[in-house]
Design a protein around this motif. Sequence first.
Motif, mmCIF file in Angstrom:
data_model
loop_
_atom_site.group_PDB
_atom_site.id
_atom_site.type_symbol
_atom_site.label_atom_id
_atom_site.label_comp_id
_atom_site.label_asym_id
_atom_site.label_seq_id
_atom_site.Cartn_x
_atom_site.Cartn_y
_atom_site.Cartn_z
ATOM 1 N N GLU A 139 0.835 -1.204 0.000
ATOM 2 C CA GLU A 139 0.000 0.000 0.000
ATOM 3 C C GLU A 139 0.870 1.255 0.000
ATOM 4 O O GLU A 139 0.565 2.239 -0.690
ATOM 5 N N LYS A 140 1.953 1.218 0.761
ATOM 6 C CA LYS A 140 2.867 2.358 0.814
ATOM 7 C C LYS A 140 3.483 2.610 -0.562
ATOM 8 O O LYS A 140 3.626 3.758 -1.000
ATOM 9 N N THR A 188 0.921 4.241 -2.814
ATOM 10 C CA THR A 188 0.760 5.643 -2.405
ATOM 11 C C THR A 188 1.902 6.498 -2.930
ATOM 12 O O THR A 188 1.685 7.624 -3.396
ATOM 13 N N LEU A 206 -3.433 -7.290 -2.891
ATOM 14 C CA LEU A 206 -3.588 -5.847 -2.740
ATOM 15 C C LEU A 206 -4.813 -5.352 -3.522
ATOM 16 O O LEU A 206 -4.971 -5.633 -4.707
ATOM 17 N N ILE A 225 -5.981 -2.484 -5.164
ATOM 18 C CA ILE A 225 -5.465 -1.199 -5.637
ATOM 19 C C ILE A 225 -6.570 -0.166 -5.799
ATOM 20 O O ILE A 225 -6.330 1.038 -5.682
ATOM 21 N N LEU A 241 -7.591 1.634 -2.454
ATOM 22 C CA LEU A 241 -6.504 2.496 -1.995
ATOM 23 C C LEU A 241 -6.367 3.729 -2.882
ATOM 24 O O LEU A 241 -6.149 4.838 -2.398
#
Length: 556
Positions: free
Chosen positions: A267-268, A271, A438, A440, A443
């Motif tokens: 996630e980082k 971002t 994940l 995406i 997020l």
Amino acid sequence: MLLSHRARLLELWRIAASYRIDTHIPLDDAPQMQSVARLIRLHPAAWGKKHQPNAIKYALEDMGTLFLKLGQLLSTRRDLVPPEIIEQLIQLQDQVKPFDPEIAIKQIQDPKQGLGQSVNTLFARFDNKPLAAASIAQVHTAALTDGREVVVKVVRPDIRTTIIADFELLRELASWISARVEAARAVHIIDIVEDYRQVMLNELDLTLEADNTTKMRNNFLGSALMYVPEVYDASKNIMVMERIQGVPISQVETFDKLGYDRAALAEKGLTIFFTQVFRDNFFHADMHPGNVFVETPPVKTLSAAMSDETSSARLGHQPRYIGLDCAIMGTLSKEDQMIVARMLLAVMNNNFTALVDIVSRAGWIPPNTDKHALMRDMSRTVGPMLQKSINDIDFAGVLMQILDIARRHHMSIPPQLMLLLKTLVHVEGLGRDLYPDLDIWSLAKPILSGWIKEQLDPMRNLQQLRTQLPEILLSSTDIPKLLDQSLQSLASQGSRQDSQLREIQQIRADMLNDRRRDWIALAGFGVFVAIATQVGFLAPIFYILALLAVVWRILA
């Protein structure tokens, strides 16, 4: 067409045959490659030779930088490339055949394109054995005279000539394909080759990479997301920068041993990508695993963190990404930024009507395009992606379908977006390896929504207008001159425009008579803008008054 590059084509054929790369091609899974395999076997260099370990890696090394770059891109696509080939391609990220350290030292000491001083003067220690070797350069570890640990990046010798020659060949291939394949024309393949040629040549100038690194470092100073090392010195062929402690993002087993949360890490990373594209408009466009590292704990605690009893989290270490190799960076115009953000948001909202409307307003499709048919095609192709995790999405397959839709509907995709698409392929491949589940979409949606809201914020736009107001006022003085030029141009067209001339002359006369009042109105509007951007609780009132002033001038 390609006769002028016959020698290079024959060389590539010989290299492929000498390493018998045909024995590494999975013909059962890719029957269309059988003709390629047969062609390779026909070359005399292949006669009498059998299957060789790591043949694809060695062949791409011998073929040159462009083919190394292709291998690096494919190394992130485990969904497209068989595992035995992936293992070879991964080595191309930082395990390319190194060149002689003595050549590296000569490069460093060169007075024109190096640092112009002896290695013994520049460094307290210089390690001859390379730490890593990649397609463009290799890296040596060293220590400055004040004790700081550094890495020294040295460009490969005589690489520029080979790259220029290969791009000439690639451009002819692109021209040949563009003349025969409509999808190639839709993505402006010739322009893409030319743009990438310049990108690659820029990558050979380490002063540009040093500038890019410093800029990205400043963008993430104090960030909990990413750390960018400091550059200490640079020339055309040499760059000296801070040595970092971390491991490539592909070493997921290490993250598990350290107790890292791979989901949070993925996630980082996503971002960071959206932050670079939208906040900074300056994104890393060569994000293969050899260029993306993750911090590890200090050496004293690393061994403890690797034990079963102690995790990195309990040691208080929150890992950041480390940005390396900032040679290839991408930017978008403000207009393209907004188009891309709105398109992604429309897809996430499952609103394909809005998606087609955005594409149409951007001028990417002809006016007579059947928008309903285009909407149905996009919905059928892209829609199923929205309910899937990154591990279940075939990005490459979807991209090929989108390009096919572009061809059928005569859609024109701007070349500047292709570098972004290349980056997305890298990011998707990294995310697939790091954390396949994940999500995406969940997020990315708030990030994009927040960015668009910020761009459309009236007070932010007023602040920008306040900054630009002096330029606007100065440019207004050119209006009478432009009108005079227009009058002269119209007068030369004859008497048919007499009535139009009289109307324009009257407008000009009115403007000249009212010029003083216009200046007062503009100045007053500037005052409103200044106050509205400085006074907090009164800002909405002044904003409304400023708008009323503009409307009054329009209607006056």
